[in-house]
Motif scaffolding. Structure first.
Motif, PDB file in Angstrom:
ATOM      1  N   PRO A   1       0.575   2.132   3.071  1.00 57.24           N
ATOM      2  CA  PRO A   1       2.029   2.370   3.084  1.00 57.24           C
ATOM      3  C   PRO A   1       2.794   1.077   3.341  1.00 57.24           C
ATOM      4  CG  PRO A   1       1.048   3.122   5.133  1.00 57.24           C
ATOM      5  CD  PRO A   1      -0.090   2.728   4.238  1.00 57.24           C
ATOM      6  N   THR A   2       2.943   0.281   2.306  1.00 57.56           N
ATOM      7  CA  THR A   2       3.612  -1.010   2.406  1.00 57.56           C
ATOM      8  C   THR A   2       4.678  -1.111   1.311  1.00 57.56           C
ATOM      9  OG1 THR A   2       3.268  -3.413   2.297  1.00 57.56           O
ATOM     10  CG2 THR A   2       1.787  -2.054   1.005  1.00 57.56           C
ATOM     11  N   ALA A   3       5.710  -1.903   1.563  1.00 58.00           N
ATOM     12  CA  ALA A   3       6.828  -1.997   0.616  1.00 58.00           C
ATOM     13  C   ALA A   3       6.503  -2.829  -0.606  1.00 58.00           C
ATOM     14  CB  ALA A   3       8.049  -2.577   1.321  1.00 58.00           C
ATOM     15  N   SER A   4       5.481  -3.697  -0.509  1.00 53.47           N
ATOM     16  CA  SER A   4       5.169  -4.566  -1.642  1.00 53.47           C
ATOM     17  C   SER A   4       3.680  -4.881  -1.634  1.00 53.47           C
ATOM     18  CB  SER A   4       5.975  -5.864  -1.553  1.00 53.47           C
ATOM     19  OG  SER A   4       5.603  -6.599  -0.397  1.00 53.47           O
ATOM     20  N   GLU A   5       3.220  -5.452  -2.726  1.00 57.43           N
ATOM     21  CA  GLU A   5       1.809  -5.814  -2.830  1.00 57.43           C
ATOM     22  C   GLU A   5       1.481  -6.996  -1.925  1.00 57.43           C
ATOM     23  OE1 GLU A   5      -0.078  -6.070  -6.651  1.00 57.43           O
ATOM     24  OE2 GLU A   5       1.571  -4.981  -7.611  1.00 57.43           O
ATOM     25  N   LYS A   6       0.221  -7.054  -1.513  1.00 55.58           N
ATOM     26  CA  LYS A   6      -0.278  -8.180  -0.722  1.00 55.58           C
ATOM     27  C   LYS A   6      -1.576  -8.662  -1.355  1.00 55.58           C
ATOM     28  CE  LYS A   6       1.785  -6.220   3.440  1.00 55.58           C
ATOM     29  NZ  LYS A   6       2.994  -7.037   3.360  1.00 55.58           N
ATOM     30  N   VAL A   7      -1.758  -9.970  -1.321  1.00 59.98           N
ATOM     31  CA  VAL A   7      -2.938 -10.592  -1.916  1.00 59.98           C
ATOM     32  C   VAL A   7      -3.589 -11.480  -0.867  1.00 59.98           C
ATOM     33  CG1 VAL A   7      -3.798 -12.116  -3.722  1.00 59.98           C
ATOM     34  CG2 VAL A   7      -1.892 -10.560  -4.214  1.00 59.98           C
ATOM     35  N   LEU A   8      -4.901 -11.300  -0.645  1.00 59.58           N
ATOM     36  CA  LEU A   8      -5.641 -12.117   0.309  1.00 59.58           C
ATOM     37  C   LEU A   8      -6.777 -12.819  -0.416  1.00 59.58           C
ATOM     38  CD1 LEU A   8      -4.444  -9.592   2.053  1.00 59.58           C
ATOM     39  CD2 LEU A   8      -6.105 -10.345   3.768  1.00 59.58           C
ATOM     40  N   PHE A   9      -6.946 -14.120  -0.141  1.00 60.48           N
ATOM     41  CA  PHE A   9      -8.089 -14.884  -0.628  1.00 60.48           C
ATOM     42  C   PHE A   9      -8.956 -15.241   0.578  1.00 60.48           C
ATOM     43  CE2 PHE A   9      -5.501 -17.101  -4.262  1.00 60.48           C
ATOM     44  CZ  PHE A   9      -5.442 -15.896  -4.929  1.00 60.48           C
ATOM     45  N   GLY A  10     -10.264 -15.246   0.369  1.00 56.10           N
ATOM     46  CA  GLY A  10     -11.177 -15.776   1.366  1.00 56.10           C
ATOM     47  C   GLY A  10     -12.209 -16.657   0.692  1.00 56.10           C
ATOM     48  N   TYR A  11     -12.179 -17.948   0.998  1.00 55.77           N
ATOM     49  CA  TYR A  11     -13.161 -18.891   0.456  1.00 55.77           C
ATOM     50  C   TYR A  11     -14.115 -19.290   1.584  1.00 55.77           C
ATOM     51  CZ  TYR A  11     -10.077 -19.551  -3.589  1.00 55.77           C
ATOM     52  OH  TYR A  11      -9.307 -19.364  -4.709  1.00 55.77           O
ATOM     53  N   HIS A  12     -15.407 -19.272   1.326  1.00 58.55           N
ATOM     54  CA  HIS A  12     -16.352 -19.695   2.356  1.00 58.55           C
ATOM     55  C   HIS A  12     -16.112 -21.161   2.687  1.00 58.55           C
ATOM     56  CE1 HIS A  12     -18.878 -16.129   2.735  1.00 58.55           C
ATOM     57  NE2 HIS A  12     -18.596 -15.922   1.454  1.00 58.55           N
ATOM     58  N   GLY A  13     -15.897 -21.433   3.978  1.00 58.39           N
ATOM     59  CA  GLY A  13     -15.533 -22.775   4.411  1.00 58.39           C
ATOM     60  C   GLY A  13     -16.527 -23.342   5.405  1.00 58.39           C
ATOM     61  N   PRO A  14     -16.274 -24.536   5.898  1.00 60.79           N
ATOM     62  CA  PRO A  14     -17.188 -25.199   6.822  1.00 60.79           C
ATOM     63  C   PRO A  14     -17.048 -24.676   8.246  1.00 60.79           C
ATOM     64  CG  PRO A  14     -15.277 -26.583   6.434  1.00 60.79           C
ATOM     65  CD  PRO A  14     -15.116 -25.382   5.543  1.00 60.79           C
ATOM     66  N   ALA A  15     -18.081 -24.911   9.040  1.00 64.47           N
ATOM     67  CA  ALA A  15     -18.006 -24.654  10.474  1.00 64.47           C
ATOM     68  C   ALA A  15     -17.073 -25.682  11.111  1.00 64.47           C
ATOM     69  CB  ALA A  15     -19.396 -24.741  11.097  1.00 64.47           C
ATOM     70  N   LEU A  16     -16.590 -25.375  12.307  1.00 64.67           N
ATOM     71  CA  LEU A  16     -15.647 -26.275  12.977  1.00 64.67           C
ATOM     72  C   LEU A  16     -16.220 -27.666  13.154  1.00 64.67           C
ATOM     73  CD1 LEU A  16     -12.926 -26.640  14.468  1.00 64.67           C
ATOM     74  CD2 LEU A  16     -14.087 -25.890  16.562  1.00 64.67           C
TER      75      LEU A  16
ATOM     76  N   PRO B   1       1.038  -0.738  -2.755  1.00 67.62           N
ATOM     77  CA  PRO B   1       1.836   0.258  -2.039  1.00 67.62           C
ATOM     78  C   PRO B   1       1.351   1.672  -2.331  1.00 67.62           C
ATOM     79  CG  PRO B   1       3.248  -1.372  -3.103  1.00 67.62           C
ATOM     80  CD  PRO B   1       1.869  -1.588  -3.640  1.00 67.62           C
ATOM     81  N   ASP B   2       1.192   2.446  -1.286  1.00 68.92           N
ATOM     82  CA  ASP B   2       0.845   3.864  -1.415  1.00 68.92           C
ATOM     83  C   ASP B   2       2.130   4.640  -1.114  1.00 68.92           C
ATOM     84  OD1 ASP B   2      -0.069   6.433  -1.262  1.00 68.92           O
ATOM     85  OD2 ASP B   2      -1.850   5.960  -0.084  1.00 68.92           O
ATOM     86  N   THR B   3       2.839   4.957  -2.153  1.00 67.54           N
ATOM     87  CA  THR B   3       4.160   5.578  -1.965  1.00 67.54           C
ATOM     88  C   THR B   3       4.061   6.967  -1.338  1.00 67.54           C
ATOM     89  OG1 THR B   3       4.034   6.345  -4.249  1.00 67.54           O
ATOM     90  CG2 THR B   3       5.207   4.297  -3.855  1.00 67.54           C
ATOM     91  N   GLU B   4       3.011   7.696  -1.626  1.00 61.91           N
ATOM     92  CA  GLU B   4       2.844   9.023  -1.042  1.00 61.91           C
ATOM     93  C   GLU B   4       2.618   8.935   0.456  1.00 61.91           C
ATOM     94  OE1 GLU B   4      -0.135  11.263  -2.985  1.00 61.91           O
ATOM     95  OE2 GLU B   4       0.775  11.107  -4.978  1.00 61.91           O
ATOM     96  N   ALA B   5       1.764   7.989   0.870  1.00 65.59           N
ATOM     97  CA  ALA B   5       1.510   7.813   2.309  1.00 65.59           C
ATOM     98  C   ALA B   5       2.760   7.336   3.015  1.00 65.59           C
ATOM     99  CB  ALA B   5       0.374   6.816   2.524  1.00 65.59           C
ATOM    100  N   ALA B   6       3.530   6.439   2.368  1.00 62.07           N
ATOM    101  CA  ALA B   6       4.764   5.944   2.980  1.00 62.07           C
ATOM    102  C   ALA B   6       5.757   7.081   3.193  1.00 62.07           C
ATOM    103  CB  ALA B   6       5.382   4.850   2.102  1.00 62.07           C
ATOM    104  N   ALA B   7       5.849   7.978   2.202  1.00 62.22           N
ATOM    105  CA  ALA B   7       6.763   9.107   2.319  1.00 62.22           C
ATOM    106  C   ALA B   7       6.329  10.057   3.433  1.00 62.22           C
ATOM    107  CB  ALA B   7       6.842   9.851   0.995  1.00 62.22           C
TER     108      ALA B   7
END
Length: 460
Positions: A280-295, A454-460
């Motif tokens: 239930p969100t107003a807009s789309e969201k995009v997440l990227f995850g790239y495998h990175g180095p240890a600290l 967005p899940d408009t039904e869940a938001a409603a």
């Protein structure tokens, strides 16, 4: 100075009743970078000590204010859990504020508040810490309370059941009913298949609800022991007073037998992965995850500088292109994980209402391709380096900030002053090294993509 501290330790040890309560002085680490040392004057040092029972102490005397910060770092986090028992490290963050022998539920916080102190705790993948910041003349109170709950925590059925419900509600609020929390959990669950970073620090709900007092007692007896802890003291204190009070408080606590960690390394990711969600969100969201180095890897500083070029403030590339120019997003963020083992380079994009997630994905991918093909400008590099340096220096303005940095870098990298080594590494990074890091880590084959619709039904 070092000879003086060693002589002080010898004098304090004269009153030690057992070998477990005797201090060993392990030296000092300069808490400054090269530019600070070049200014002359006294360079602050972190003094390192160890009790006979294995408890480590890192002490930085700082007389800039009449306060002291007291951190207890335990070398245990969600990575030390087993499938079916996830979330146990985080549950203990709650249990430790509940009840100990001679200390009723709620009394820990009440005593600190009455003495003008603030306290809190945090649990993550590689560690757990507890801290108090309080007036310097209340230092003994922190020692008494922390040693008491390290040795005599109450873990009977009522205490465990009560805190399990608190954590279950926290999970509902921060993950199950939170769009970003749920998406981030799926990102790590999809990107990691073998390593314990696969499961969330808060734990899976069914595991949280299944914990028993026996589970908690076994975890406590194993990991909440002096030989698995480091105390960081930073503030307006006297070395002799600190050594004596901590010796008296913790010397009688026995050490534990720590198990060898059994971690499965994460295999290389050979092809892209993705997950789709409806929330239930107003807009789309995009997440990227790239495998990175240890600290601690040599590439980590370069990737951190590159992240500033891409996401650091309104002048960054991603903000300029996706927020200002194309008006595709309302929020863009990036973060290179600071874990002991290789983690993720996370990127988070919130589309404007009505904007297409496909357009966001295309524009963000195009900017990442630029970093693999072109050199960043000298102005971008200098700005990113300056932002990182300013952020570090601002975080060291308080005693609690200094103590947290000391404990974090000591726990993860074994170097209490590693923040300054990183600062020097940021300054040395070149534009060519940023491009190399982008080519090494920002590969499409190694990307995990999470899209939230967005899940408009869940938001409603």
């Amino acid at each position: 100075m070092f000879a003086k501290i060693a002589a002080l330790v010898a004098k304090v040890n004269e009153a030690a009743g057992t070998d477990a309560a005797r201090w060993a002085y392990e030296g000092a680490t300069a808490f400054a970078d090269a530019s600070t040392a070049a200014l002359g004057g006294d360079v602050p040092h972190v003094q390192r000590f160890r009790l006979g029972n294995g408890l480590r102490l890192l002490l930085l005397v700082d007389r800039s204010a009449p306060v002291v910060s007291y951190f207890t770092w335990f070398r245990v986090g969600s990575r030390h859990e087993k499938p079916g028992k996830t979330g146990l490290a985080h549950l203990f963050e709650h249990l430790m504020f509940n009840e100990a022998e001679g200390l009723k539920a709620g009394e820990f916080d009440r005593k600190l508040e009455e003495n003008g102190a603030e306290s809190n705790a945090a649990t993550w993948l590689d560690w757990t810490y507890y801290y108090e910041s309080l007036p310097r003349d209340r230092f003994a109170l922190a020692v008494k309370l922390e040693s008491q709950r390290m040795a005599k925590l109450v873990l009977r059925e009522p205490q465990v059941v009560s805190e399990k419900e608190v954590v279950a509600n926290e999970r509902r609020m921060r993950v199950d009913d939170d769009v970003e929390g749920a998406a981030n959990e799926i990102l790590y669950k999809t990107a990691f298949t073998k390593h314990p970073y696969h499961w969330p620090t808060i734990g899976w709900m069914e595991d949280i609800q299944g914990f028993t007092p026996e589970d908690c007692a076994a975890f406590y007896e194993t990991y909440y022991a002096p030989n698995n802890a480091t105390i960081v003291v930073c503030g307006d204190v006297k070395e002799k007073d600190v050594l004596e009070k901590i010796r008296d408080g913790y010397g009688p606590i026995p050490s534990s037998t720590l198990p060898e960690e059994d971690t499965q390394p994460e295999p290389p990711q050979a092809e892209p992965r993705s997950a789709l969600m409806k929330k239930p969100t107003a807009s789309e969201k995009v997440l990227f995850g790239y495998h990175g180095p240890a600290l601690g890897d040599a590439d980590h500083p370069a990737l951190s500088v590159l992240n500033e070029v891409l996401f650091g403030g309104r002048a960054s590339r991603m903000h300029r292109e996706l927020v200002t120019n194309k008006e595709l997003c309302t929020d863009v963020r990036g973060w290179v994980s600071t874990f002991r083992d290789p983690g993720l380079y996370e990127m988070y994009f919130t589309a404007r209402p009505g904007a297409s997630g496909d357009a966001v994905l295309e524009a963000a991918s195009r900017e990442l391709a630029r970093t693999r093909e072109e050199l960043v400008t000298p102005e971008e590099l200098a700005r990113a380096q300056a932002r990182l340096e300013l952020g570090l220096l601002q975080s060291l303005e308080t005693t609690s900030g200094k103590a947290e940095h000391i404990g974090f870098y000591d726990t993860v990298l074994g170097d209490p002053a590693a923040a300054f080594r990183r600062l020097e590494a940021y300054r040395r990074v070149t534009a060519g090294e940023l491009r190399t890091a982008a080519r090494r880590y920002l590969k499409e084959s190694g990307r995990t993509l999470v899209r939230v619709f967005p899940d408009t039904e869940a938001a409603a």
